[in-house]
Design a protein around this motif. Structure first.
Motif, short mmCIF file in Angstrom:
data_model
loop_
_atom_site.label_atom_id
_atom_site.label_comp_id
_atom_site.label_asym_id
_atom_site.label_seq_id
_atom_site.Cartn_x
_atom_site.Cartn_y
_atom_site.Cartn_z
N SER A 1 0.87 -1.18 -0.14
CA SER A 1 0.05 0.00 0.03
C SER A 1 0.73 1.27 -0.04
N ILE A 2 2.25 1.17 0.63
CA ILE A 2 2.80 2.58 0.30
C ILE A 2 3.93 2.30 -0.76
N GLY A 3 4.02 1.46 -1.58
CA GLY A 3 4.58 1.38 -2.73
C GLY A 3 5.95 0.49 -2.45
N GLU A 4 6.10 -0.21 -1.48
CA GLU A 4 7.14 -0.77 -1.21
C GLU A 4 7.12 -2.23 -1.68
N HIS A 5 6.71 -2.57 -2.96
CA HIS A 5 6.44 -3.89 -3.28
C HIS A 5 7.72 -4.59 -3.47
N GLU A 6 8.86 -4.23 -3.60
CA GLU A 6 10.13 -5.21 -3.40
C GLU A 6 10.28 -5.65 -1.97
N LYS A 7 9.84 -4.99 -1.41
CA LYS A 7 9.97 -5.53 0.23
C LYS A 7 8.91 -6.28 0.54
N ALA A 8 7.71 -6.32 -0.02
CA ALA A 8 6.71 -7.07 0.30
C ALA A 8 7.10 -8.38 -0.53
N GLU A 9 7.57 -8.41 -1.48
CA GLU A 9 7.82 -9.62 -2.49
C GLU A 9 9.04 -10.49 -1.64
N LYS A 10 9.76 -9.75 -0.82
CA LYS A 10 10.94 -10.29 -0.06
C LYS A 10 10.33 -11.21 0.97
N LEU A 11 9.18 -10.94 1.58
CA LEU A 11 8.42 -11.56 2.62
C LEU A 11 7.98 -13.07 2.09
N ASP A 12 7.79 -13.21 0.94
CA ASP A 12 7.39 -14.35 0.52
C ASP A 12 8.59 -15.59 0.64
N TYR A 13 9.78 -15.07 0.82
CA TYR A 13 11.11 -16.05 0.60
C TYR A 13 11.39 -16.30 2.06
N ILE A 14 10.88 -15.43 3.06
CA ILE A 14 11.42 -15.75 4.38
C ILE A 14 10.93 -17.28 4.87
N THR A 15 11.84 -17.86 5.51
CA THR A 15 11.40 -19.25 6.00
C THR A 15 11.15 -19.16 7.08
N HIS A 16 10.12 -20.16 7.68
CA HIS A 16 9.53 -19.96 9.11
C HIS A 16 10.19 -20.68 9.99
N ASN A 17 11.45 -20.28 10.39
CA ASN A 17 12.13 -20.81 11.31
C ASN A 17 12.68 -19.91 12.24
N GLY A 18 13.72 -20.51 13.06
CA GLY A 18 14.51 -19.57 13.93
C GLY A 18 14.94 -18.28 13.51
N TYR A 19 15.28 -18.48 12.26
CA TYR A 19 15.91 -17.07 11.70
C TYR A 19 14.88 -16.10 11.13
N LEU A 20 13.54 -16.19 11.30
CA LEU A 20 12.56 -15.36 10.89
C LEU A 20 12.99 -13.86 11.29
N LEU A 21 13.22 -13.53 12.63
CA LEU A 21 13.38 -12.32 12.93
C LEU A 21 14.73 -11.61 12.07
N THR A 22 15.69 -12.37 11.98
CA THR A 22 16.96 -11.94 11.40
C THR A 22 16.61 -11.77 9.72
N GLU A 23 15.76 -12.50 9.25
CA GLU A 23 15.15 -12.30 7.75
C GLU A 23 14.54 -10.97 7.82
#
Length: 80
Positions: A38-60
């Motif tokens: 909604s604020i035009g940060e499409h690249e950052k939004a797309e990066k969220l799709d590649y975050i693995t759901h594990n102990g490194y979530l916060l780091t990612e």
């Protein structure tokens, strides 16, 4: 989107109200992706799709925003 009771309209707003717990919650709920788009940060939004759901979530998540994972949420709020 809201964080720490403040309405967010930009990345700067997010950094001023930064909360690790709320960031993670908004990520899992999908609200973070919607907000970023909604604020035009499409690249950052797309990066969220590649975050693995594990102990490194916060780091990612920190990586999406270009933040050093060694700094506290208070330091982040004070830096912006």
């Amino acid at each position: 989107m809201q964080m720490l009771g403040n309405k967010l309209n930009s990345l700067s707003d997010l950094m001023h109200s930064f909360s690790i717990d709320e960031l993670i919650y908004s990520y899992y709920s999908g609200e973070l992706a919607v907000f970023l788009k909604s604020i035009g940060e499409h690249e950052k939004a797309e990066k969220l799709d590649y975050i693995t759901h594990n102990g490194y979530l916060l780091t990612e998540l920190y990586g999406v925003f270009g933040l050093n994972p060694d700094i506290s949420e208070e330091d982040i709020r004070n830096s912006y």
